[in-house]
Design an enzyme around this catalytic site. Structure first.
Site, PDB file in Angstrom:
ATOM      1  CE  LYS A 172      -4.498   0.833   0.173  1.00  0.00           C
ATOM      2  NZ  LYS A 172      -5.589  -0.017  -0.318  1.00  0.00           N
TER       3      LYS A 172
HETATM    4  P1  NAD Z   1     -13.041   7.739  -2.486  1.00  0.00           P
HETATM    5  O1  NAD Z   1     -12.106   8.794  -2.066  1.00  0.00           O
HETATM    6  O2  NAD Z   1     -13.373   7.621  -3.937  1.00  0.00           O
HETATM    7  O3  NAD Z   1     -14.422   7.861  -1.689  1.00  0.00           O
HETATM    8  C1  NAD Z   1     -14.502   7.972  -0.300  1.00  0.00           C
HETATM    9  C2  NAD Z   1     -15.900   8.468   0.028  1.00  0.00           C
HETATM   10  O4  NAD Z   1     -16.061   8.472   1.443  1.00  0.00           O
HETATM   11  C3  NAD Z   1     -16.176   9.906  -0.429  1.00  0.00           C
HETATM   12  O5  NAD Z   1     -17.507   9.998  -0.871  1.00  0.00           O
HETATM   13  C4  NAD Z   1     -15.997  10.719   0.858  1.00  0.00           C
HETATM   14  O6  NAD Z   1     -16.718  11.936   0.849  1.00  0.00           O
HETATM   15  C5  NAD Z   1     -16.581   9.747   1.850  1.00  0.00           C
HETATM   16  N1  NAD Z   1     -16.176   9.996   3.226  1.00  0.00           N
HETATM   17  C6  NAD Z   1     -14.989  10.389   3.711  1.00  0.00           C
HETATM   18  N2  NAD Z   1     -15.058  10.520   5.050  1.00  0.00           N
HETATM   19  C7  NAD Z   1     -16.321  10.183   5.403  1.00  0.00           C
HETATM   20  C8  NAD Z   1     -17.016  10.100   6.629  1.00  0.00           C
HETATM   21  N3  NAD Z   1     -16.419  10.381   7.785  1.00  0.00           N
HETATM   22  N4  NAD Z   1     -18.308   9.700   6.611  1.00  0.00           N
HETATM   23  C9  NAD Z   1     -18.919   9.400   5.449  1.00  0.00           C
HETATM   24  N5  NAD Z   1     -18.318   9.455   4.266  1.00  0.00           N
HETATM   25  C10 NAD Z   1     -17.037   9.848   4.245  1.00  0.00           C
HETATM   26  O7  NAD Z   1     -12.425   6.362  -1.924  1.00  0.00           O
HETATM   27  P2  NAD Z   1     -12.735   4.887  -2.448  1.00  0.00           P
HETATM   28  O8  NAD Z   1     -11.697   4.519  -3.449  1.00  0.00           O
HETATM   29  O9  NAD Z   1     -14.175   4.762  -2.768  1.00  0.00           O
HETATM   30  O10 NAD Z   1     -12.402   4.038  -1.145  1.00  0.00           O
HETATM   31  C11 NAD Z   1     -13.349   3.879  -0.080  1.00  0.00           C
HETATM   32  C12 NAD Z   1     -12.924   2.696   0.776  1.00  0.00           C
HETATM   33  O11 NAD Z   1     -12.868   1.511  -0.029  1.00  0.00           O
HETATM   34  C13 NAD Z   1     -11.549   2.816   1.418  1.00  0.00           C
HETATM   35  O12 NAD Z   1     -11.572   2.158   2.647  1.00  0.00           O
HETATM   36  C14 NAD Z   1     -10.659   2.072   0.453  1.00  0.00           C
HETATM   37  O13 NAD Z   1      -9.465   1.626   1.051  1.00  0.00           O
HETATM   38  C15 NAD Z   1     -11.584   0.933   0.077  1.00  0.00           C
HETATM   39  N6  NAD Z   1     -11.249   0.261  -1.175  1.00  0.00           N
HETATM   40  C16 NAD Z   1     -11.161   0.948  -2.345  1.00  0.00           C
HETATM   41  C17 NAD Z   1     -10.881   0.263  -3.514  1.00  0.00           C
HETATM   42  C18 NAD Z   1     -10.834   0.948  -4.848  1.00  0.00           C
HETATM   43  O14 NAD Z   1     -10.726   0.232  -5.868  1.00  0.00           O
HETATM   44  N7  NAD Z   1     -10.929   2.245  -4.934  1.00  0.00           N
HETATM   45  C19 NAD Z   1     -10.658  -1.126  -3.486  1.00  0.00           C
HETATM   46  C20 NAD Z   1     -10.781  -1.793  -2.275  1.00  0.00           C
HETATM   47  C21 NAD Z   1     -11.077  -1.091  -1.127  1.00  0.00           C
END
Ligand code: NAD
Length: 473
Positions: free
Chosen positions: A132
């Site tokens: 990561k």
């Molecule tokens: P992103 O930045 O695209 O989206 C995050 C979202 O969460 C945004 O809408 C943001 O406004 C919201 N957010 C932030 N703080 C918040 C809070 N306190 N309460 C409510 N909403 C809040 O990120 P992402 O890529 O969608 O990742 C989200 C999660 O999924 C993370 O834990 C990430 O590690 C995990 N993840 C992502 C991927 C990927 O392919 N992008 C893959 C596996 C896991």
């Protein structure tokens, strides 16, 4: 690599990092690196003895690289940034894991996320280890040009700590296909003459990205949930039709989750982002939500919806609560307010160990992150394979392969859970002879949950490959 003002990467021994200060002073330990090791130690109690010392070794990240670098900002000033890349384990293949841009990114955050990646890759049987990366910054305060310069400098300074066969980045919080295009371009310029497409996944389609990658994490989450329901994980709810769903976070993952679950017949009643939550009893019009978010930057304020706080959203009564934002959203202090029947962790680390215990007491099952969000890394693996072979697979082929792996992984975790809970006496007896520190009270082990079963399966798979390869030298 350019240099006068650059600090060379520092590499330390992450497994022996200090503790007290990093763990923080909350009554509940919310440092994700502390949490990930707690989860590991708990699962280790359920694993038949491996070679002595091996379990302790699997707990330690192999490498942490820290880079600190200056970036010229749009107003002509210079700001310093710190970036990290952690390689937790590469027993089953090169490191694989996203890059996060967030003010809370720290060495411990990245260590924890890398460790979860190791278990995730083992569960879906992709030939990668866990890694990561991240840069401590607030993308909301940065222009596109500043983000591009940060990305280029971060990747340049990481140098050969990433590579198509060593450690392969991907998107995570606040990074996307555009960021991945800059990563590819920077690496390609500094490593001319090779096919560098497989150095990063989640790229735009026209530079080696894979069909299906944007929605892969969300689709994987849907496939795992459908399979788990079919297999009886939530008695009385065998399919999604008519199920009420609440999604926390509306980014790469949460937006896709809301769309796909609704398409599968569920009623998505509430979604949220960092500014707050919206609710509609009859289900949200997601096209309108997307338009409103595109126009205003947030889901909050959409006409004909009720505005809630994120805490209120988490406490809504529903069939499925799908945290898709950040870590530590469901903790000791709010787990008792949860009224969902099943939690599906699309985000990494949304439930703390103390929350897990409370949820178990309340009879709320949790499909753990390392299974529920493994669709992203699975399609990343497909992208990597296509890039190496100079191939382009059709979306139907990707969808079928993703389904196969997610269903297999779900079944394997459920089988592992049944195996563990059917053999608790033997496992307890074996534990008595194992030297690894016992983290559950003396006496027979309590029944395992899905998180523990998923960790046990992943750790066993990695331990077995490590023993087959032999410990170097
Ligand atoms: P992103 O930045 O695209 O989206 C995050 C979202 O969460 C945004 O809408 C943001 O406004 C919201 N957010 C932030 N703080 C918040 C809070 N306190 N309460 C409510 N909403 C809040 O990120 P992402 O890529 O969608 O990742 C989200 C999660 O999924 C993370 O834990 C990430 O590690 C995990 N993840 C992502 C991927 C990927 O392919 N992008 C893959 C596996 C896991």
């Amino acid at each position: 690599m350019e240099n006068s003002s650059s600090t060379p990467p520092t590499v330390d021994e992450p497994g022996v990092a200090n503790t007290e200060q990093q763990i923080g002073d909350s009554a509940e330990q919310l440092n994700p690196y502390y949490i990930v090791r707690q989860q590991f130690d708990h699962a280790a109690c359920y694993i038949a003895p491996l070679q002595r010392g091996l379990i302790e070794d699997l707990r330690c990240p192999r490498r942490l690289v820290t880079v600190s670098f200056p970036v010229e900002m749009d107003d002509g000033s210079v700001e310093s940034f710190v970036g990290y890349r952690v390689l937790h384990n590469r027993t089953r293949g090169p490191g694989k894991g996203g890059v996060r841009y967030h003010p809370e990114v720290s060495a411990d955050h990245v260590r924890a996320l890398a460790m979860w990646m190791t278990w995730k890759c083992a569960l879906v049987e992709v030939p990668f280890g866990g890694a990561k990366g991240g840069v401590t910054c607030d993308p909301k305060q940065l222009s596109e040009a500043e983000l591009r310069r940060i990305t280029r400098r971060y990747i340049t300074d990481l140098g050969d700590n990433i590579g198509p066969y060593t450690d392969i980045p991907a998107p995570d919080v606040n990074t996307n296909s555009r960021t991945m295009a800059w990563i590819y371009d920077t690496y390609d310029i500094t490593h001319p003459g090779d096919n560098n497409l497989p150095v990063v996944t989640g790229k735009p389609l026209d530079i080696g990205g894979s069909a299906g990658r944007e929605l892969a994490t969300a689709r994987g989450c849907l496939l795992v949930t459908e399979r788990a329901l079919e297999q009886g994980v939530l008695p009385g709810l065998e399919q999604l039709t008519g199920a009420t769903v609440v999604v926390q976070g509306y980014g790469n993952v949460g937006q896709g989750v809301a769309q796909l679950f609704q398409k599968a017949g569920a009623k998505v009643q509430a979604v949220s982002d960092s500014r707050g939550a919206i609710y509609a009893d009859d289900g949200l019009d997601l096209v309108a939500v997307d338009q409103h978010k595109a126009a205003t930057g947030s889901v909050v304020g959409l006409a004909d919806t009720l505005t809630l706080t994120n805490e209120e959203l988490l406490a809504l009564p529903c069939d499925l609560l799908i945290p898709s934002a950040l870590e530590n959203q469901i903790r000791a202090d709010n787990a008792r307010t949860i009224r969902a029947r099943l939690i599906v962790e699309a985000a990494n680390g949304p439930c703390t160990p103390a929350a897990d215990a409370i949820l178990a007491e309340k009879g709320i099952a949790v499909i753990p992150d390392i299974l529920a969000n493994a669709g992203g890394v699975t399609v990343s693996y497909f992208e990597w394979t296509q890039n190496i072979d100079h191939e382009r697979w059709e979306i139907e082929q990707i969808a079928a392969r993703l389904k196969f792996r997610m269903v297999q992984a779900t079944d394997a975790v459920l089988d592992e859970l049944a195996r563990i809970n059917g053999n608790l006496d033997q496992i307890s007896a074996a534990l008595a002879t194992e030297r690894h520190k016992r983290v559950v009270p003396e006496g027979p082990l309590p029944p395992a949950d899905l998180r523990t079963a998923a960790h046990v399966l992943a750790i066993r798979r990695i331990g077995s490959v490590l023993l087959e390869r032999g410990i170097w030298p």
